[in-house]
Design a protein around this motif. Sequence first.
Motif, PDB file in Angstrom:
ATOM      1  N   GLN A  22       8.735 -12.484 -16.849  1.00 48.13           N
ATOM      2  CA  GLN A  22       9.643 -12.982 -17.786  1.00 48.13           C
ATOM      3  C   GLN A  22       9.454 -13.867 -18.902  1.00 48.13           C
ATOM      4  O   GLN A  22       9.959 -13.837 -19.827  1.00 48.13           O
ATOM      5  N   ASP A  23       8.221 -14.405 -18.966  1.00 46.93           N
ATOM      6  CA  ASP A  23       7.580 -14.990 -20.137  1.00 46.93           C
ATOM      7  C   ASP A  23       6.762 -14.008 -20.904  1.00 46.93           C
ATOM      8  O   ASP A  23       6.205 -14.663 -21.894  1.00 46.93           O
ATOM      9  N   GLY A  24       6.809 -12.829 -20.680  1.00 45.41           N
ATOM     10  CA  GLY A  24       6.167 -12.092 -21.760  1.00 45.41           C
ATOM     11  C   GLY A  24       4.915 -11.552 -21.637  1.00 45.41           C
ATOM     12  O   GLY A  24       4.434 -10.840 -22.467  1.00 45.41           O
ATOM     13  N   ASN A  25       4.288 -12.129 -20.482  1.00 46.91           N
ATOM     14  CA  ASN A  25       2.984 -11.702 -20.114  1.00 46.91           C
ATOM     15  C   ASN A  25       2.712 -10.281 -19.332  1.00 46.91           C
ATOM     16  O   ASN A  25       3.644 -10.081 -18.493  1.00 46.91           O
ATOM     17  N   GLN A  26       1.695  -9.534 -19.744  1.00 47.86           N
ATOM     18  CA  GLN A  26       1.546  -8.241 -19.220  1.00 47.86           C
ATOM     19  C   GLN A  26       0.619  -8.546 -17.773  1.00 47.86           C
ATOM     20  O   GLN A  26      -0.280  -9.061 -17.825  1.00 47.86           O
ATOM     21  N   ARG A  27       1.036  -7.938 -16.562  1.00 49.16           N
ATOM     22  CA  ARG A  27       0.457  -8.014 -15.415  1.00 49.16           C
ATOM     23  C   ARG A  27       0.059  -6.522 -15.060  1.00 49.16           C
ATOM     24  O   ARG A  27       0.781  -5.680 -15.202  1.00 49.16           O
ATOM     25  N   TYR A  28      -1.088  -6.359 -14.257  1.00 51.17           N
ATOM     26  CA  TYR A  28      -1.351  -5.344 -13.861  1.00 51.17           C
ATOM     27  C   TYR A  28      -1.757  -5.490 -12.149  1.00 51.17           C
ATOM     28  O   TYR A  28      -2.400  -6.362 -11.534  1.00 51.17           O
ATOM     29  N   VAL A  29      -1.116  -4.297 -11.506  1.00 50.75           N
ATOM     30  CA  VAL A  29      -1.296  -4.365  -9.986  1.00 50.75           C
ATOM     31  C   VAL A  29      -2.021  -2.976  -9.669  1.00 50.75           C
ATOM     32  O   VAL A  29      -1.691  -2.016 -10.194  1.00 50.75           O
ATOM     33  N   THR A  30      -3.015  -3.192  -8.694  1.00 49.56           N
ATOM     34  CA  THR A  30      -3.712  -1.943  -8.216  1.00 49.56           C
ATOM     35  C   THR A  30      -3.363  -1.916  -6.585  1.00 49.56           C
ATOM     36  O   THR A  30      -3.131  -3.090  -5.901  1.00 49.56           O
ATOM     37  N   GLU A  31      -2.463  -0.689  -6.348  1.00 43.61           N
ATOM     38  CA  GLU A  31      -2.186  -0.415  -4.977  1.00 43.61           C
ATOM     39  C   GLU A  31      -2.759   0.484  -4.343  1.00 43.61           C
ATOM     40  O   GLU A  31      -3.455   1.554  -5.112  1.00 43.61           O
ATOM     41  N   VAL A  32      -2.726   0.611  -3.055  1.00 41.96           N
ATOM     42  CA  VAL A  32      -3.039   1.837  -2.355  1.00 41.96           C
ATOM     43  C   VAL A  32      -1.787   2.762  -1.833  1.00 41.96           C
ATOM     44  O   VAL A  32      -1.055   2.192  -1.312  1.00 41.96           O
ATOM     45  N   GLU A  33      -1.604   3.993  -2.716  1.00 47.92           N
ATOM     46  CA  GLU A  33      -0.652   4.723  -2.120  1.00 47.92           C
ATOM     47  C   GLU A  33      -1.011   5.794  -1.124  1.00 47.92           C
ATOM     48  O   GLU A  33      -1.812   6.629  -1.194  1.00 47.92           O
ATOM     49  N   ALA A  34      -0.613   5.296  -0.074  1.00 46.61           N
ATOM     50  CA  ALA A  34      -0.904   5.977   1.353  1.00 46.61           C
ATOM     51  C   ALA A  34      -0.094   7.586   1.431  1.00 46.61           C
ATOM     52  O   ALA A  34       0.964   7.382   1.322  1.00 46.61           O
ATOM     53  N   ASN A  35      -0.904   8.328   1.814  1.00 45.01           N
ATOM     54  CA  ASN A  35      -0.341   9.631   2.160  1.00 45.01           C
ATOM     55  C   ASN A  35      -0.588  10.073   3.476  1.00 45.01           C
ATOM     56  O   ASN A  35       0.012  11.164   4.070  1.00 45.01           O
ATOM     57  N   GLU A  36      -1.180   9.426   4.305  1.00 41.16           N
ATOM     58  CA  GLU A  36      -1.668   9.693   5.716  1.00 41.16           C
ATOM     59  C   GLU A  36      -1.518   8.296   6.317  1.00 41.16           C
ATOM     60  O   GLU A  36      -2.458   7.223   5.938  1.00 41.16           O
ATOM     61  N   ILE A  37      -0.993   8.219   7.593  1.00 39.60           N
ATOM     62  CA  ILE A  37      -1.300   7.019   8.536  1.00 39.60           C
ATOM     63  C   ILE A  37      -1.729   7.275   9.753  1.00 39.60           C
ATOM     64  O   ILE A  37      -1.459   8.545  10.280  1.00 39.60           O
ATOM     65  N   LEU A  38      -2.779   6.545  10.183  1.00 39.19           N
ATOM     66  CA  LEU A  38      -3.014   6.660  11.813  1.00 39.19           C
ATOM     67  C   LEU A  38      -2.868   5.212  12.554  1.00 39.19           C
ATOM     68  O   LEU A  38      -3.003   4.408  12.116  1.00 39.19           O
ATOM     69  N   LEU A  39      -1.929   5.486  13.524  1.00 36.16           N
ATOM     70  CA  LEU A  39      -1.721   4.039  14.443  1.00 36.16           C
ATOM     71  C   LEU A  39      -2.637   4.054  15.448  1.00 36.16           C
ATOM     72  O   LEU A  39      -3.229   5.093  16.045  1.00 36.16           O
ATOM     73  N   LEU A  40      -3.286   2.872  15.330  1.00 34.81           N
ATOM     74  CA  LEU A  40      -4.559   2.371  16.369  1.00 34.81           C
ATOM     75  C   LEU A  40      -4.215   1.344  17.267  1.00 34.81           C
ATOM     76  O   LEU A  40      -3.254   0.968  16.852  1.00 34.81           O
ATOM     77  N   GLY A  41      -5.005   0.998  17.946  1.00 31.04           N
ATOM     78  CA  GLY A  41      -4.904  -0.166  18.836  1.00 31.04           C
ATOM     79  C   GLY A  41      -3.995   0.170  20.077  1.00 31.04           C
ATOM     80  O   GLY A  41      -3.304   1.137  20.295  1.00 31.04           O
ATOM     81  N   SER A  42      -3.503  -0.850  20.596  1.00 33.19           N
ATOM     82  CA  SER A  42      -2.791  -0.886  21.918  1.00 33.19           C
ATOM     83  C   SER A  42      -1.435  -0.602  21.343  1.00 33.19           C
ATOM     84  O   SER A  42      -0.774  -0.976  20.309  1.00 33.19           O
ATOM     85  N   LYS A  43      -0.458  -0.193  22.524  1.00 26.43           N
ATOM     86  CA  LYS A  43       1.068   0.090  22.150  1.00 26.43           C
ATOM     87  C   LYS A  43       1.738  -1.257  21.950  1.00 26.43           C
ATOM     88  O   LYS A  43       1.749  -2.129  22.678  1.00 26.43           O
TER      89      LYS A  43
END
Length: 111
Positions: free
Chosen positions: A90-111
Amino acid sequence: MSTIKNHVQLIGNVGIEPTITNLESGKKVARLSLATNENYKDSNGEKQTDTNWHTVVAWGKVAEIIEKYVTKGKEIGISGKLKTRSYETQDGNQRYVTEVEANEILLLGSK
């Protein structure tokens, strides 16, 4: 080798409840925070843990799986790619964000 130029695989624990957004097009997008831990011994021989936080974004079918099965604290594995985007505050500053775009997921651990 061309398929591994921008490839990320992470196993970690979900830090907050995933947020699911239903877009006007009917598509879903899921956003979550994933914590990965690295354990090591410091110079005194004491066990230390280094935690890194990753913002994960998933679209379509992967977002639907996240909506149904993923909750805070759940251990998951994801495979995807890094995406960087920018926006202006809103104050005019440029911000950059790096994200992980997931295309596969594996459910781990207990239910």
